[in-house]
Design a protein around this motif. Structure first.
Motif, mmCIF file in Angstrom:
data_model
loop_
_atom_site.group_PDB
_atom_site.id
_atom_site.type_symbol
_atom_site.label_atom_id
_atom_site.label_comp_id
_atom_site.label_asym_id
_atom_site.label_seq_id
_atom_site.Cartn_x
_atom_site.Cartn_y
_atom_site.Cartn_z
ATOM 1 N N PRO A 203 27.232 63.408 78.935
ATOM 2 C CA PRO A 203 26.694 62.412 78.170
ATOM 3 C C PRO A 203 25.890 62.645 77.098
ATOM 4 O O PRO A 203 24.870 63.341 77.449
ATOM 5 C CB PRO A 203 26.282 61.168 79.196
ATOM 6 C CG PRO A 203 26.686 61.466 80.516
ATOM 7 C CD PRO A 203 27.119 63.007 80.529
ATOM 8 N N VAL A 204 25.915 62.065 75.971
ATOM 9 C CA VAL A 204 24.734 62.488 74.923
ATOM 10 C C VAL A 204 24.218 60.903 74.614
ATOM 11 O O VAL A 204 25.091 60.176 74.200
ATOM 12 C CB VAL A 204 25.615 62.977 73.735
ATOM 13 C CG1 VAL A 204 24.587 63.200 72.812
ATOM 14 C CG2 VAL A 204 26.142 64.407 74.230
ATOM 15 N N ARG A 205 23.065 60.949 74.511
ATOM 16 C CA ARG A 205 22.552 59.690 74.442
ATOM 17 C C ARG A 205 21.341 59.602 73.343
ATOM 18 O O ARG A 205 20.792 60.546 73.065
ATOM 19 C CB ARG A 205 21.540 59.280 75.784
ATOM 20 C CG ARG A 205 22.272 58.984 76.813
ATOM 21 C CD ARG A 205 21.511 59.143 78.232
ATOM 22 N NE ARG A 205 20.188 58.158 78.353
ATOM 23 C CZ ARG A 205 20.378 56.834 78.588
ATOM 24 N NH1 ARG A 205 21.376 56.579 79.295
ATOM 25 N NH2 ARG A 205 19.204 56.207 78.359
ATOM 26 N N LEU A 206 21.617 58.628 72.237
ATOM 27 C CA LEU A 206 20.688 58.595 70.975
ATOM 28 C C LEU A 206 19.808 57.448 71.082
ATOM 29 O O LEU A 206 20.713 56.033 71.252
ATOM 30 C CB LEU A 206 21.580 58.674 69.743
ATOM 31 C CG LEU A 206 21.047 58.296 68.670
ATOM 32 C CD1 LEU A 206 19.854 59.383 68.099
ATOM 33 C CD2 LEU A 206 21.996 58.437 67.389
ATOM 34 N N ARG A 207 18.804 57.304 70.817
ATOM 35 C CA ARG A 207 18.022 55.976 71.080
ATOM 36 C C ARG A 207 17.444 56.065 69.601
ATOM 37 O O ARG A 207 16.479 56.997 68.962
ATOM 38 C CB ARG A 207 16.796 56.248 71.918
ATOM 39 C CG ARG A 207 16.032 54.709 71.798
ATOM 40 C CD ARG A 207 14.806 54.773 72.898
ATOM 41 N NE ARG A 207 15.251 55.057 74.153
ATOM 42 C CZ ARG A 207 15.515 53.983 75.167
ATOM 43 N NH1 ARG A 207 15.366 52.619 74.653
ATOM 44 N NH2 ARG A 207 15.761 53.866 76.252
ATOM 45 N N VAL A 208 17.631 55.023 68.452
ATOM 46 C CA VAL A 208 17.293 55.113 67.338
ATOM 47 C C VAL A 208 16.037 54.111 67.175
ATOM 48 O O VAL A 208 15.912 53.018 67.611
ATOM 49 C CB VAL A 208 18.406 54.511 66.445
ATOM 50 C CG1 VAL A 208 18.119 54.504 64.745
ATOM 51 C CG2 VAL A 208 19.692 55.251 66.434
ATOM 52 N N ARG A 209 15.183 54.623 66.260
ATOM 53 C CA ARG A 209 13.711 53.999 65.947
ATOM 54 C C ARG A 209 13.079 53.562 67.319
ATOM 55 O O ARG A 209 12.840 52.447 67.553
ATOM 56 C CB ARG A 209 14.004 52.878 65.092
ATOM 57 C CG ARG A 209 14.683 53.176 63.635
ATOM 58 C CD ARG A 209 14.441 52.086 62.731
ATOM 59 N NE ARG A 209 14.993 52.307 61.342
ATOM 60 C CZ ARG A 209 14.226 53.251 60.681
ATOM 61 N NH1 ARG A 209 13.299 53.619 60.774
ATOM 62 N NH2 ARG A 209 14.753 53.252 59.341
ATOM 63 N N ALA A 210 12.529 54.364 68.030
ATOM 64 C CA ALA A 210 12.063 54.155 69.365
ATOM 65 C C ALA A 210 10.325 54.251 68.798
ATOM 66 O O ALA A 210 9.966 55.285 68.268
ATOM 67 C CB ALA A 210 12.135 55.278 70.264
ATOM 68 N N SER A 211 9.606 53.228 69.602
ATOM 69 C CA SER A 211 7.988 53.433 69.578
ATOM 70 C C SER A 211 7.718 54.844 70.273
ATOM 71 O O SER A 211 8.611 55.205 71.081
ATOM 72 C CB SER A 211 7.237 52.333 69.913
ATOM 73 O OG SER A 211 7.892 52.376 71.420
ATOM 74 N N SER A 212 6.345 55.267 70.233
ATOM 75 C CA SER A 212 5.810 56.111 70.883
ATOM 76 C C SER A 212 5.972 56.104 72.288
ATOM 77 O O SER A 212 6.488 56.680 73.008
ATOM 78 C CB SER A 212 4.350 56.482 70.356
ATOM 79 O OG SER A 212 3.798 57.423 71.296
ATOM 80 N N ALA A 213 5.670 54.843 72.815
ATOM 81 C CA ALA A 213 5.803 54.635 74.330
ATOM 82 C C ALA A 213 7.212 54.536 74.809
ATOM 83 O O ALA A 213 7.506 55.056 76.028
ATOM 84 C CB ALA A 213 5.018 53.097 74.628
#
Length: 546
Positions: A203-213
């Motif tokens: 699996p390849v996971r992309l999270r777009v526009r994440a805050s620092s936390a």
């Protein structure tokens, strides 16, 4: 070991598909065998649902879409789960699958301009700033774990590759002339020892526009996966860390004999150096690291006995006795891969081979004698090969039995190879297991560090030339410790001793979480720079663990 800077000289005309959600991300897939690269056929079918996009292609096309190839099937999907895009890609081909590439475009442009970073990237800088082309690879000094981010830490996008095995993962970012947007390539390279005509990409996971936390939580989720996959354990509870190691505040590198035969320190001189050092820091807080103790450094590899020009067995026994008297622990250096073909006639049985088993892989080929031509007899062997591994185990065990050494350093094991004959990581696991079965209290250390390697070896030399002030120290400190590289210069002009770097200024001592400072000693160090040596020892005494 760097990436090969080549590109297609034409538009491959890959079809791109939308990702579910409002991110504006598009994606495509390429498949590679030993003989060619293939695109998904432009006429393939895809279904776009609210939280899922699926693609089915029962044909391939050669790049450029000029030729259709009836050679297999690609089934790919991307699912949006709570703001995380996760790709699943299954491939069938008439040839064995060598690699699969997921191509992404449409990531936030301001993040791409800010550049890419990994947990072990130096604080305050990034790769590929302002669109410069980059390639980052796992495992190795680029990525300590297969997780990376693009953009400022305040808001970034994160990539996580959830592979339960150690396999090459490559992230290559470029903006070719034929593409309206930069392309982020996520390349998964299959293991050469079990390639087949059917393959499922992890699996390849992309999270777009994440805050620092949110990005920090994403990293912790990734590390939790790595812990389970590779058997990582917290530093505080690791059973392979002797109690004495937890108090080490300084590693003292006692350089022995150079490849050319030049002697920096005999064993009696090493004794004197330890006596001086322990006047300024308690002996039980010192680990003495011995490169070139076996005679001509690298030339004698992999035959490991105390070098006759340094004092032989008798001199080493005296050194071991003095170290015990002072409370200092000894760590001789062994080649985890390296060998001189003149010293090891069975080298061809174990030599590392390229992924198609057609030629010998070389890590490096130093010019030890400065004739400006690399030496021709140095090869690198695979610890997965039973004969070489048995030789290493017995060589190290003999030094423990006869001289009571407390640790063994295994050179170059941080460099991973895709050898089709023997899995390198399996070889490392077996090497570790066989040594600790014989010597449960033996500390094992290696050159380099990354997640699965740190699961096996609790101490690693920090990669030479890379920043110690890393962005997310917990990727290291939660599990292991590092120390300075062999090539860190000694006090004074910065001789690198037995190493091939020549002279490198010693970096200033600065407290870094999880990092143990190193002090190198060559022939002129104490006669000429004793005050600097004493000051370094006192600094380590006052700033290190007790």
């Amino acid at each position: 070991m760097g990436f090969i800077d080549t590109d297609l000289s034409f538009d491959p005309k890959d079809p791109y598909f939308p990702a579910p959600g409002t991110y504006g991300v598009e994606w495509g897939v390429q498949v590679f065998t030993e003989d060619n690269g293939y695109a998904i056929h432009a006429g393939c079918a895809y279904v776009h649902e609210t939280d899922r996009v699926t693609v089915h292609s029962d044909r391939f096309a050669l790049f450029g879409q000029q030729t259709t190839v009836d050679a297999g099937v690609v089934d790919a999907e991307v699912v949006n789960r709570d703001g995380v895009l996760e790709w699943s890609i299954k491939v069938r081909h008439t040839e064995a699958v060598k690699a699969v590439k997921l191509m992404l475009r449409g990531l936030p442009p301001e993040q791409l301009r800010a550049g890419w970073w990994t947990p072990n990237t130096g604080r305050g800088w990034a790769h590929g700033v302002n669109g410069h082309r980059i390639q980052l690879e796992y495992p190795g000094p680029d990525m300590a774990t297969a997780w990376l981010a693009v953009g400022d830490e305040a808001e970034c996008s994160t990539l996580s590759i959830r592979d339960p095995r150690v396999r090459r993962q490559i992230v290559h970012v470029r903006h070719p002339q034929y593409s309206p947007l930069p392309i982020v390539e996520v390349v998964h390279v299959t293991s050469a020892d079990d390639r087949s005509q059917t393959y499922r990409v992890p699996p390849v996971r992309l999270r777009v526009r994440a805050s620092s936390a949110v990005a920090d939580q994403d990293l912790d989720d990734h590390l939790a996966f790595a812990e389970k996959a590779h058997g990582l354990r917290p530093w505080e509870t690791r059973p392979d860390v002797p109690d004495w190691m937890r108090r080490v505040a300084l590693v003292v590198t006692l350089h022995g004999q150079h490849w050319t035969g030049y002697v920096f320190n005999t064993f009696p001189q090493m004794e004197e150096a330890l006596r001086f050092v322990t006047q300024h820091i308690e002996g039980h807080r010192v680990l003495a690291y011995l490169p070139g103790w076996e005679g001509r450094y690298y030339y004698a590899y992999p035959q490991y006995r105390p070098g006759p020009d340094l004092g032989g067995d008798e001199g080493f026994a005296a050194l071991a006795g003095t170290a015990r008297e002072l409370g200092v622990r000894l760590m001789p250096m062994f080649g985890g891969h390296g060998a001189n073909v003149k010293q090891y006639p069975k080298w061809e049985d174990a030599v590392l081979r390229n992924d198609t088993n057609r030629y010998v892989e070389l890590l490096n080929r130093p010019d030890w004698d400065t004739d400006r031509v690399g030496e021709g007899n140095q090869v690198f062997l695979n610890p997965g090969e039973p004969g070489f591994r048995a030789h290493l185990v017995e060589s190290i065990s003999a030094m423990v039995r006869e001289f009571g050494v407390d640790a063994a350093f295994l050179d170059t094991l941080g460099y991973w190879f895709n050898d089709p004959r023997y899995d390198v990581m399996d070889g490392c696991r077996l090497l570790r297991a066989e040594l600790l079965q014989r010597h449960p209290d033996l500390l094992l250390a290696v050159e380099g560090w990354w997640d699965a390697l740190s699961a096996l070896f609790p101490l690693g030399q920090h990669w030479f030339g890379t920043d110690r002030d890393i962005r997310k120290p917990r990727v290291l400190t939660r599990y292991a410790r590092t120390t300075g590289h062999l090539a860190e210069g000694t006090p004074g002009p910065g001789s690198t001793g037995v190493h091939e770097k020549g002279f490198v200024p010693r970096p200033p001592d600065t407290s870094r979480e999880g990092h143990i400072p190193v002090l190198g000693i060559v022939d002129d160090t104490l006669p000429t720079h004793a005050e600097e040596v004493a000051a370094i020892c006192r600094w380590a005494r006052d700033n290190g663990p007790r």
